[in-house]
Motif scaffolding. Structure first.
Motif, PDB file in Angstrom:
ATOM      1  N   VAL A 148       2.602  -8.698   4.554  1.00 42.04           N
ATOM      2  CA  VAL A 148       2.362  -7.911   5.810  1.00 42.04           C
ATOM      3  C   VAL A 148       1.364  -6.791   5.456  1.00 42.04           C
ATOM      4  O   VAL A 148       0.225  -5.949   5.940  1.00 42.04           O
ATOM      5  CB  VAL A 148       3.024  -7.461   6.631  1.00 42.04           C
ATOM      6  N   GLY A 149       2.555  -5.823   4.676  1.00 39.24           N
ATOM      7  CA  GLY A 149       0.885  -4.402   4.156  1.00 39.24           C
ATOM      8  C   GLY A 149      -0.196  -4.721   3.497  1.00 39.24           C
ATOM      9  O   GLY A 149      -1.044  -4.582   3.325  1.00 39.24           O
ATOM     10  N   GLY A 150       0.130  -5.765   2.284  1.00 43.41           N
ATOM     11  CA  GLY A 150      -0.729  -6.451   1.457  1.00 43.41           C
ATOM     12  C   GLY A 150      -2.251  -6.878   2.245  1.00 43.41           C
ATOM     13  O   GLY A 150      -2.638  -6.907   1.788  1.00 43.41           O
ATOM     14  N   TYR A 151      -1.386  -8.242   2.928  1.00 50.32           N
ATOM     15  CA  TYR A 151      -2.863  -8.680   4.071  1.00 50.32           C
ATOM     16  C   TYR A 151      -3.598  -6.877   4.599  1.00 50.32           C
ATOM     17  O   TYR A 151      -5.178  -7.624   4.431  1.00 50.32           O
ATOM     18  CB  TYR A 151      -1.780  -9.208   5.127  1.00 50.32           C
ATOM     19  N   PHE A 152      -3.314  -5.826   5.150  1.00 51.99           N
ATOM     20  CA  PHE A 152      -4.559  -5.381   5.439  1.00 51.99           C
ATOM     21  C   PHE A 152      -5.312  -4.135   4.402  1.00 51.99           C
ATOM     22  O   PHE A 152      -5.953  -4.137   4.675  1.00 51.99           O
ATOM     23  CB  PHE A 152      -3.746  -4.715   6.567  1.00 51.99           C
ATOM     24  N   THR A 153      -4.129  -4.176   2.986  1.00 55.65           N
ATOM     25  CA  THR A 153      -4.858  -3.287   2.274  1.00 55.65           C
ATOM     26  C   THR A 153      -5.369  -4.132   1.158  1.00 55.65           C
ATOM     27  O   THR A 153      -5.863  -3.541   0.667  1.00 55.65           O
ATOM     28  CB  THR A 153      -3.653  -2.204   1.153  1.00 55.65           C
ATOM     29  N   ILE A 154      -4.687  -5.592   0.891  1.00 53.86           N
ATOM     30  CA  ILE A 154      -5.477  -5.476  -0.197  1.00 53.86           C
ATOM     31  C   ILE A 154      -6.968  -6.992   0.579  1.00 53.86           C
ATOM     32  O   ILE A 154      -7.639  -7.481  -0.233  1.00 53.86           O
ATOM     33  CB  ILE A 154      -4.360  -6.759  -0.992  1.00 53.86           C
ATOM     34  N   PRO A 206     -11.293   1.097  -2.985  1.00 54.36           N
ATOM     35  CA  PRO A 206     -10.814   1.419  -2.032  1.00 54.36           C
ATOM     36  C   PRO A 206      -9.361   0.845  -1.463  1.00 54.36           C
ATOM     37  O   PRO A 206      -8.628   0.945  -0.697  1.00 54.36           O
ATOM     38  CB  PRO A 206     -11.519   0.034  -0.802  1.00 54.36           C
ATOM     39  N   SER A 207      -9.394  -0.993  -2.286  1.00 53.82           N
ATOM     40  CA  SER A 207      -7.913  -1.396  -2.314  1.00 53.82           C
ATOM     41  C   SER A 207      -6.476  -0.287  -2.791  1.00 53.82           C
ATOM     42  O   SER A 207      -5.138  -0.405  -2.082  1.00 53.82           O
ATOM     43  CB  SER A 207      -7.830  -2.436  -2.764  1.00 53.82           C
ATOM     44  N   LEU A 208      -6.582   0.012  -3.662  1.00 54.97           N
ATOM     45  CA  LEU A 208      -5.911   1.536  -4.158  1.00 54.97           C
ATOM     46  C   LEU A 208      -5.479   2.040  -3.616  1.00 54.97           C
ATOM     47  O   LEU A 208      -4.936   2.511  -3.322  1.00 54.97           O
ATOM     48  CB  LEU A 208      -6.570   1.911  -5.956  1.00 54.97           C
ATOM     49  N   ILE A 209      -6.685   3.002  -2.635  1.00 54.14           N
ATOM     50  CA  ILE A 209      -6.647   3.873  -1.797  1.00 54.14           C
ATOM     51  C   ILE A 209      -6.005   3.438  -0.194  1.00 54.14           C
ATOM     52  O   ILE A 209      -5.095   3.957  -0.176  1.00 54.14           O
ATOM     53  CB  ILE A 209      -7.729   4.790  -1.479  1.00 54.14           C
ATOM     54  N   ALA A 210      -5.662   2.107  -0.128  1.00 53.85           N
ATOM     55  CA  ALA A 210      -5.285   1.954   0.821  1.00 53.85           C
ATOM     56  C   ALA A 210      -3.775   1.697   0.560  1.00 53.85           C
ATOM     57  O   ALA A 210      -3.018   1.580   1.450  1.00 53.85           O
ATOM     58  CB  ALA A 210      -5.617   0.585   0.974  1.00 53.85           C
ATOM     59  N   THR A 211      -3.618   1.506  -0.395  1.00 51.73           N
ATOM     60  CA  THR A 211      -1.907   1.139  -1.391  1.00 51.73           C
ATOM     61  C   THR A 211      -1.172   2.757  -1.862  1.00 51.73           C
ATOM     62  O   THR A 211      -0.141   2.321  -1.170  1.00 51.73           O
ATOM     63  CB  THR A 211      -2.156   0.217  -2.158  1.00 51.73           C
ATOM     64  N   VAL A 212      -2.320   3.181  -1.939  1.00 46.40           N
ATOM     65  CA  VAL A 212      -1.326   4.504  -1.978  1.00 46.40           C
ATOM     66  C   VAL A 212      -1.132   4.744  -0.089  1.00 46.40           C
ATOM     67  O   VAL A 212       0.141   5.244   0.278  1.00 46.40           O
ATOM     68  CB  VAL A 212      -2.990   6.367  -1.930  1.00 46.40           C
ATOM     69  N   GLY A 213      -1.953   4.925   0.946  1.00 47.83           N
ATOM     70  CA  GLY A 213      -1.658   5.085   2.600  1.00 47.83           C
ATOM     71  C   GLY A 213      -0.463   4.397   2.806  1.00 47.83           C
ATOM     72  O   GLY A 213       0.547   4.532   3.453  1.00 47.83           O
ATOM     73  N   SER A 246       2.011   3.063   0.524  1.00 48.75           N
ATOM     74  CA  SER A 246       3.318   4.009  -0.033  1.00 48.75           C
ATOM     75  C   SER A 246       3.658   4.362   1.211  1.00 48.75           C
ATOM     76  O   SER A 246       4.697   4.971   1.117  1.00 48.75           O
ATOM     77  CB  SER A 246       2.812   4.410  -1.035  1.00 48.75           C
ATOM     78  N   LEU A 247       3.069   6.045   0.988  1.00 46.61           N
ATOM     79  CA  LEU A 247       3.406   6.675   2.141  1.00 46.61           C
ATOM     80  C   LEU A 247       3.599   6.465   4.118  1.00 46.61           C
ATOM     81  O   LEU A 247       4.217   6.616   3.877  1.00 46.61           O
ATOM     82  CB  LEU A 247       2.103   7.902   2.379  1.00 46.61           C
ATOM     83  N   PHE A 248       3.700   5.943   3.547  1.00 54.78           N
ATOM     84  CA  PHE A 248       3.626   5.332   5.468  1.00 54.78           C
ATOM     85  C   PHE A 248       4.649   3.452   5.172  1.00 54.78           C
ATOM     86  O   PHE A 248       5.491   4.546   6.497  1.00 54.78           O
ATOM     87  CB  PHE A 248       2.447   3.793   6.142  1.00 54.78           C
ATOM     88  N   LEU A 249       5.059   3.289   4.435  1.00 56.65           N
ATOM     89  CA  LEU A 249       7.005   2.696   4.368  1.00 56.65           C
ATOM     90  C   LEU A 249       7.683   3.946   3.844  1.00 56.65           C
ATOM     91  O   LEU A 249       8.667   3.971   4.452  1.00 56.65           O
ATOM     92  CB  LEU A 249       6.522   1.999   2.793  1.00 56.65           C
ATOM     93  N   MET A 250       7.116   5.163   2.811  1.00 56.62           N
ATOM     94  CA  MET A 250       8.199   6.461   3.038  1.00 56.62           C
ATOM     95  C   MET A 250       9.005   6.369   4.404  1.00 56.62           C
ATOM     96  O   MET A 250       9.621   7.313   4.658  1.00 56.62           O
ATOM     97  CB  MET A 250       7.582   7.422   2.205  1.00 56.62           C
ATOM     98  N   GLU A 251       7.481   6.913   5.002  1.00 52.15           N
ATOM     99  CA  GLU A 251       7.970   7.646   6.426  1.00 52.15           C
ATOM    100  C   GLU A 251       8.345   7.068   7.239  1.00 52.15           C
ATOM    101  O   GLU A 251       9.371   6.978   8.075  1.00 52.15           O
ATOM    102  CB  GLU A 251       6.999   8.413   7.273  1.00 52.15           C
ATOM    103  N   TYR A 252       7.731   5.449   7.183  1.00 50.06           N
ATOM    104  CA  TYR A 252       8.254   4.241   8.410  1.00 50.06           C
ATOM    105  C   TYR A 252      10.104   4.699   7.877  1.00 50.06           C
ATOM    106  O   TYR A 252      10.937   4.081   8.568  1.00 50.06           O
ATOM    107  CB  TYR A 252       7.761   2.852   8.103  1.00 50.06           C
ATOM    108  N   LEU A 253      10.643   4.175   6.606  1.00 44.32           N
ATOM    109  CA  LEU A 253      11.787   4.176   6.080  1.00 44.32           C
ATOM    110  C   LEU A 253      12.792   5.804   6.822  1.00 44.32           C
ATOM    111  O   LEU A 253      13.741   5.442   6.884  1.00 44.32           O
ATOM    112  CB  LEU A 253      12.097   3.766   4.613  1.00 44.32           C
TER     113      LEU A 253
END
Length: 451
Positions: free
Chosen positions: A231-237, A247-254, A256-263
């Protein structure tokens, strides 16, 4: 390759991994319970030196029997035993709570047991009073330098397996899409949280067996890692179609931060730890008084990592999914003209890479007990370094890079100042990017890859 075929393959991998866990069913002595039972012996034998001869299962469930020798200065050596009864076993967090203790003179009274626990076992002196296991292990004598080096290598096996699995996750996605997903460390943390959740569910149903708990955690980590990655890779890559990878690299940084806060919100900031399992040391070699040992859980985690790596290599080399992956990675346009569905293949690759990251999180929990919501960052960063060193678009290269980074950390920690170990690793990355930008098994071109 159909999604059902891919699922069947990974179910087969999960079955093999579960069989590795089942192989430990014969390991019936819990190291933590044995430590508690041994620690009670000095209190039962004041002024005596204790030599533990053997630890074995007791006559009733959740009990251990310790046979030992009591050396008093003014009388002959006495052969004695102690039978300790515990409230729980397996993955239960209170498995080391002592609820009964009997000796050759009979069981201790409730008051005596309470005083033993309250004023001895629960104190630092009681923990330090463990007389240890049998010292005279019948093993081969080897030189001290060899023993020290071998012990360091054995201890590093789980960490090396974790790095290799995470490195492969980077290689799978980059090899297919030319994009780096920086969220794999957080996906490992998701896998560790799913492992603890799966084991906790089994405990809720009354199944405290480590085999059942870790088998449930294994299935949960694979599923959680795969679904979050897809799911995350579909929207970021998958949805970012820019020719530049930035742009995809920056999106995956976001991501990463989203998953960290979500967890953090789902798991809470307090890390949940599983109690140690299968941690009784097996003596292998001896160098004077130094024993080279290996724990069963180390064998299991390293074995699961090896099984997963071999299964992935077979998947990429011998299946229709692997042929499609290699064709699309080599020439996406030609593969599309030959009928390869690129978007579907990307989702399958993201799910597979996420399953590998989730599995690495499960190994972290099995070996070390747990992983915090922010603890995956360092694992992901070092796995990315391993993938670059090995050749980030090469799956065998990523595995080799994981092994190289694990070995580098082990040898540096053994012989050099550990506080500068990470600095040395990052410096080694710079050296590789200058002199071998394609990695050990990557492109042979002298120019860097388009990262």
């Amino acid at each position: 390759m159909t999604g059902s075929r891919l699922i069947r393959i990974w179910c087969f991998t999960a079955v093999l991994s579960s069989l590795s866990l089942l192989a430990a069913c014969g390991i019936s002595i819990d190291a933590e319970q044995a430590r508690v039972c041994r620690s009670a012996l000095p209190a039962l034998n004041p002024d005596a030196a204790i030599t533990v001869e053997r630890v074995q299962t007791g006559p009733v469930p959740r009990s251990l029997r310790v046979d030992y020798l009591a050396h008093y200065p003014d009388r002959p050596i006495l052969e004695r035993f102690a039978i300790c009864h515990f409230v729980a076993e397996g993955l239960s967090p209170n498995k080391t709570e002592l609820v009964g203790l009997a000796t050759e003179e009979g069981p201790l009274s409730g008051a005596s047991l309470y005083l033993l626990k309250r004023y001895y076992l629960d104190t630092p002196e009681g923990a330090a009073g463990d007389p240890g296991s049998q010292p005279a292990a019948d093993v081969i004598e080897i030189p001290m330098d060899v023993a020290y080096w071998l012990q360091q290598i054995l201890v590093s096996l789980p960490r090396t397996a974790i790095y290799a699995l995470l490195s492969v996750a980077f290689a799978l996605v980059f090899g297919l899409s030319g994009r780096i997903n920086l969220a794999f460390g957080e996906l490992a943390a998701i896998g560790s949280a799913a492992t603890i959740a799966g084991a906790s569910i089994m405990l809720g149903f009354g199944a405290s067996s480590p085999v059942l708990g870790l088998a449930a955690g294994l299935a949960a980590s694979l599923f959680a890692g795969a679904i979050h990655s897809a799911v995350g890779g579909y929207f970021t890559i998958g949805r970012i179609v820019s020719t530049s990878p930035q742009p995809s690299l920056i999106a995956t940084v976001g991501l990463s931060l989203f998953l960290m806060e979500y967890l953090r919100l789902v798991q809470s900031p307090v890390t949940v730890w599983l109690p140690p399992i299968w941690s009784e040391a097996w003596p292998l070699f001896r160098a004077q008084n130094f024993l080279v040992s290996l724990t069963p859980i180390t064998v299991i985690t390293a074995g699961i990592g090896l099984i997963a790596a071999v299964s992935l290599l077979w998947l990429v080399q011998a299946t229709s999914f692997g042929r499609a992956w290699r064709a699309y990675a080599d020439d996406a346009l030609a593969a599309a003209l030959m009928g390869v569905n690129g978007p579907r293949l990307l989702i399958q690759t993201l799910a597979l890479a996420g399953a590998m990251a989730g599995l690495s999180g499960m190994l972290i929990v099995a070996q070390y007990g747990g992983l915090g919501f922010a603890g995956g960052f360092q694992y992901g960063l070092k796995a990315l370094i391993a993938a670059i060193i090995g050749g980030i678009g090469s799956i065998p290269g990523a595995m080799l890079g994981g092994f190289a980074v694990g070995l580098f950390e082990t040898l540096w920690s053994a012989y050099l100042p550990i506080e500068v170990r990470d600095m040395a690793l990052y410096a080694a990355l710079v050296v590789f990017l200058i002199f071998r930008p394609g990695g050990l098994l990557g492109f042979k071109d002298p120019t860097p890859r388009p990262v």
